[in-house]
Structures are given as structure tokens and as C-alpha cells.
Design a protein around this motif. Structure first.
Motif, short mmCIF file in Angstrom:
data_model
loop_
_atom_site.label_atom_id
_atom_site.label_comp_id
_atom_site.label_asym_id
_atom_site.label_seq_id
_atom_site.Cartn_x
_atom_site.Cartn_y
_atom_site.Cartn_z
N ASN A 146 0.81 -1.22 0.00
CA ASN A 146 0.00 0.00 0.00
C ASN A 146 0.84 1.26 0.00
OD1 ASN A 146 0.76 0.35 2.73
ND2 ASN A 146 -1.09 -0.71 3.46
N ALA A 147 2.16 1.11 -0.03
CA ALA A 147 3.01 2.27 -0.26
C ALA A 147 2.96 2.71 -1.71
CB ALA A 147 4.45 1.95 0.13
N THR A 148 2.43 1.80 -2.59
CA THR A 148 2.37 2.09 -4.02
C THR A 148 0.96 2.00 -4.57
OG1 THR A 148 4.62 1.25 -4.31
CG2 THR A 148 3.28 1.40 -6.28
N VAL A 149 0.20 0.96 -4.20
CA VAL A 149 -1.13 0.71 -4.74
C VAL A 149 -2.08 0.37 -3.59
CG1 VAL A 149 -2.52 -0.66 -6.33
CG2 VAL A 149 -0.13 -0.20 -6.87
N ASP A 150 -3.22 1.04 -3.53
CA ASP A 150 -4.22 0.78 -2.49
C ASP A 150 -5.42 -0.02 -2.99
OD1 ASP A 150 -3.13 2.34 -0.19
OD2 ASP A 150 -3.33 4.00 -1.61
N PHE A 151 -5.82 0.21 -4.24
CA PHE A 151 -7.01 -0.47 -4.75
C PHE A 151 -6.92 -0.60 -6.26
CE2 PHE A 151 -8.17 3.91 -5.40
CZ PHE A 151 -9.07 3.93 -6.46
N ALA A 152 -7.70 -1.54 -6.78
CA ALA A 152 -7.79 -1.74 -8.23
C ALA A 152 -9.24 -1.64 -8.64
CB ALA A 152 -7.23 -3.11 -8.62
N ARG A 153 -9.49 -0.96 -9.76
CA ARG A 153 -10.84 -0.93 -10.34
C ARG A 153 -11.06 -2.23 -11.12
NH1 ARG A 153 -8.41 3.83 -12.26
NH2 ARG A 153 -8.38 2.87 -14.31
N SER A 154 -12.21 -2.86 -10.92
CA SER A 154 -12.45 -4.13 -11.62
C SER A 154 -13.87 -4.22 -12.14
CB SER A 154 -12.19 -5.32 -10.68
OG SER A 154 -12.39 -6.54 -11.36
N ASP A 155 -14.00 -4.60 -13.41
CA ASP A 155 -15.31 -4.88 -13.98
C ASP A 155 -15.52 -6.38 -14.12
OD1 ASP A 155 -13.43 -5.19 -15.98
OD2 ASP A 155 -14.46 -3.93 -17.45
N ARG A 156 -14.76 -7.13 -13.35
CA ARG A 156 -14.99 -8.58 -13.24
C ARG A 156 -15.02 -8.94 -11.76
NH1 ARG A 156 -10.91 -11.65 -11.24
NH2 ARG A 156 -8.73 -11.14 -11.62
N GLY A 157 -15.68 -10.05 -11.45
CA GLY A 157 -15.74 -10.50 -10.08
C GLY A 157 -14.58 -11.42 -9.74
N PRO A 158 -14.55 -11.91 -8.51
CA PRO A 158 -13.47 -12.82 -8.10
C PRO A 158 -13.50 -14.13 -8.87
CG PRO A 158 -15.18 -12.68 -6.42
CD PRO A 158 -15.50 -11.64 -7.42
N ARG A 159 -12.32 -14.69 -9.10
CA ARG A 159 -12.19 -15.98 -9.78
C ARG A 159 -11.49 -16.97 -8.85
NH1 ARG A 159 -9.17 -13.23 -14.64
NH2 ARG A 159 -10.85 -12.21 -15.76
N VAL A 160 -11.67 -18.23 -9.13
CA VAL A 160 -11.02 -19.27 -8.31
C VAL A 160 -9.50 -19.19 -8.46
CG1 VAL A 160 -12.99 -20.82 -8.35
CG2 VAL A 160 -11.29 -20.96 -10.18
N THR A 161 -9.04 -18.59 -9.55
CA THR A 161 -7.60 -18.47 -9.77
C THR A 161 -6.99 -17.26 -9.05
OG1 THR A 161 -8.07 -17.30 -11.84
CG2 THR A 161 -7.64 -19.66 -11.99
N ASP A 162 -7.83 -16.38 -8.49
CA ASP A 162 -7.30 -15.23 -7.74
C ASP A 162 -6.69 -15.72 -6.44
OD1 ASP A 162 -8.08 -13.20 -9.53
OD2 ASP A 162 -10.12 -13.18 -8.73
N PRO A 163 -5.58 -15.13 -6.01
CA PRO A 163 -4.97 -15.54 -4.75
C PRO A 163 -5.85 -15.18 -3.56
CG PRO A 163 -3.91 -13.56 -5.58
CD PRO A 163 -4.84 -14.02 -6.65
#
Length: 303
Positions: A68-85
């Protein structure tokens, strides 16, 4: 950073939220980086420069790869996937829908079914007269956004196409009709209904962020014609179809659940009790940019 679909809305939210802090000079500000532009980018003072993320997948990857020193959030137009960590929270922002678009005064019909779109993007149907003999014998030009686009992946999934065929052109920015490759009377291109409404009805378009010559088209599903827009908003029946989707802001669960100042700031913006979900001005902007407000705004889905 991330998807272009909610980019204009988050840019507006950044300006509005920061203005709402008034004379408060200590609370963290909200900033949102566009999907395209010069690269690399320096997101914060003292941060490590990173390649500008282009699309939902790239934004989420940058969130995972940095602190979070560099990135706090991401904009997403997709939902969570089983491949997401494990350890990501997909925080509900609102509802969108995706339909297909064609050229104004072009050869594409007013509506297509998911099966017909499937065949077009698999290159099993290549001419309009294969769909209807009364249509011209003109070669269909199916086009998709860049490979990391959430809209691309969602649209292909909604029409049941596991991958695009060899006849498909890839590359134009999602939800922007100004790319020269889309200046074809036979083009077919997926398009966010909310983003289209924001560009047109909401008057939030720019010289490049605009539909150009493209217009939204209907879908024929199960014998019923689904119209994307009614009364300058996403049609209720369309919002209950397989072509509706949620859009999110993605944060690290470690940040989301933290009780320190950083965690509090994240919740104050994105949470159920936060600014986005409770400020009347933010609610009005959400609708102005074409999205449907949801009672689940701010609810987090943990991967």
C-alpha cells in the motif's frame, strides 16, 4: 488503477471526495490512475515506479505485486475468480451490463441472440446473410478489447464462447468507439451499457472516451428481446439477465480489516459506511455515469 469501465466514475469520485475533506489536510486523499497514458507511473511520493496497469487483470496484478506504499485499490469490472490468490476483497461498487454494439447505419441487425454472437466470435458465422437472408452478403467484423479487459472476458463468457476465433480483431480500448478499427459498417463490438450512458446521457464523454459511430444493440434471449436501455438507464430486465454484472473496487484484505489509519481510510471511502455508499452526491454521480445503485454497495467478497 485497472479497468477503463469505471475509470471516469472513479476520477469523478476522486475529485468529489477530496473536495469533501475541505480544510482537513491530514486525511488521505483518493486518486485513480487512468488505464492508458504515459508509463511507468509514480503513484505516490516515495513509491516505486510501476508500469501503468491497463485493464482489470493488470490492476489486480499490480495490487498483488505491490504494497500500500504504491497501490491501495484496483478498479475491476470482473468478479473474483477461483484463480485469484487468497487475501483480496472485491468490494461492490454498483451494477453494469454488457451488450454488443454496431455501426450506426451499418449492416448489423437490431438484435442478435447469444448463440449468434457465439458463432460470430468463433468465426462459424462470417456473413450477415447467414443470420438472415434479407441482410447483406457482407463479411462480419467481430472485434474485442485488449486481452486483459474484464469486459472482453465477461462478454465471451456470457455468449458461451471460451475463446475468440481467428477472424476476430483484438486491441481497441474497451468501451471506446473512436478507434479507427471500429469504423466499419459490419463491426460487432462488446460495450458496457453504463459506460455508454455515461458518455452520452451523462455528458461525461471526451474526444477519445466516446462511442463514436457505435450504437448499442438488443439481445434476443429465450425468445425475448432484451433492450439495454430504458428511460436513460439500464433496463431492469436486462439487469436481470446473464449480461448484467457487478463492478468492484478491489483491496487487500489485510488493509480492509486493519484498524490503523490506513485501514480506516480504506473503509471511509469504500465500505458500507463509507463515502461512496452514503454520500448523496456520490450516489447521484454513480447514476450519472450510467451504473445502477445496489443495496450491497460496500460489501466485500473475500477470495
Amino acid at each position: 488503477m485497472g479497468t477503463q469501465t469505471t475509470q471516469a466514475l472513479l476520477n469523478q469520485f476522486s475529485a468529489d471526495y477530496n473536495a469533501s475533506l475541505g480544510s482537513d489536510t491530514t486525511s488521505p486523499r483518493l486518486y485513480s490512475w487512468d488505464a492508458t497514458g504515459t508509463s511507468p507511473i509514480l503513484t505516490k511520493s516515495g513509491a516505486t515506479p510501476i508500469v501503468r496497469p491497463h485493464g482489470a487483470d493488470a490492476g489486480i496484478t499490480a495490487l498483488i505485486a505491490n504494497t500500500n506504499a504504491t497501490v491501495d485499490f484496483a478498479r475491476s469490472d470482473r468478479g473474483p475468480r477461483v484463480t485469484d490468490p487468497h487475501g483480496l476483497d472485491f468490494v461492490v461498487l454498483g451494477e453494469d451490463a454488457v451488450t454488443w454494439s454496431g455501426a450506426r447505419n451499418g449492416n448489423a441487425p437490431a438484435q442478435l441472440s447469444p448463440d449468434q454472437l457465439n458463432a460470430i466470435y468463433r468465426c462459424a458465422i462470417t456473413s450477415w446473410n447467414e443470420i438472415d437472408p434479407s441482410l447483406p452478403a457482407a463479411t462480419i467484423r467481430p472485434v474485442l478489447p485488449e486481452a486483459g479487459s474484464g469486459s472482453r472476458l465477461f462478454f465471451l463468457s456470457a455468449i458461451g464462447a471460451p475463446a475468440a476465433g481467428s477472424c476476430v480483431t483484438t486491441g481497441p480500448e474497451e468501451n471506446e468507439g473512436t478507434d479507427p478499427r471500429l469504423n466499419d459498417p459490419n463491426v460487432v463490438f462488446p460495450y458496457s451499457v453504463a459506460h455508454y450512458l455515461g458518455q452520452t446521457v451523462g455528458n461525461h464523454g471526451t474526444a477519445t472516451d466516446a462511442p463514436g459511430n457505435l450504437t448499442l444493440r438488443n439481445l434476443r434471449v429465450g425468445g425475448t428481446t432484451l433492450v439495454p436501455v430504458t428511460g436513460n438507464q439500464i433496463d431492469a430486465r436486462f439487469a436481470n439477465s446473464q449480461f448484467a454484472r457487478l463492478v468492484y473496487n478491489v483491496v487487500r484484505d489485510a488493509d480492509w480489516t486493519a484498524t490503523d489509519a490506513h485501514g480506516t481510510a480504506i473503509q471511509n471511502v469504500f465500505g458500507t459506511g463509507g463515502w461512496i455508499c452514503n454520500d448523496p452526491g456520490a450516489a447521484a454521480e454513480l447514476v450519472s455515469y450510467g451504473f445502477r445503485a445496489l443495496a450491497t454497495c460496500g460489501v466485500a467478497i473475500l477470495t
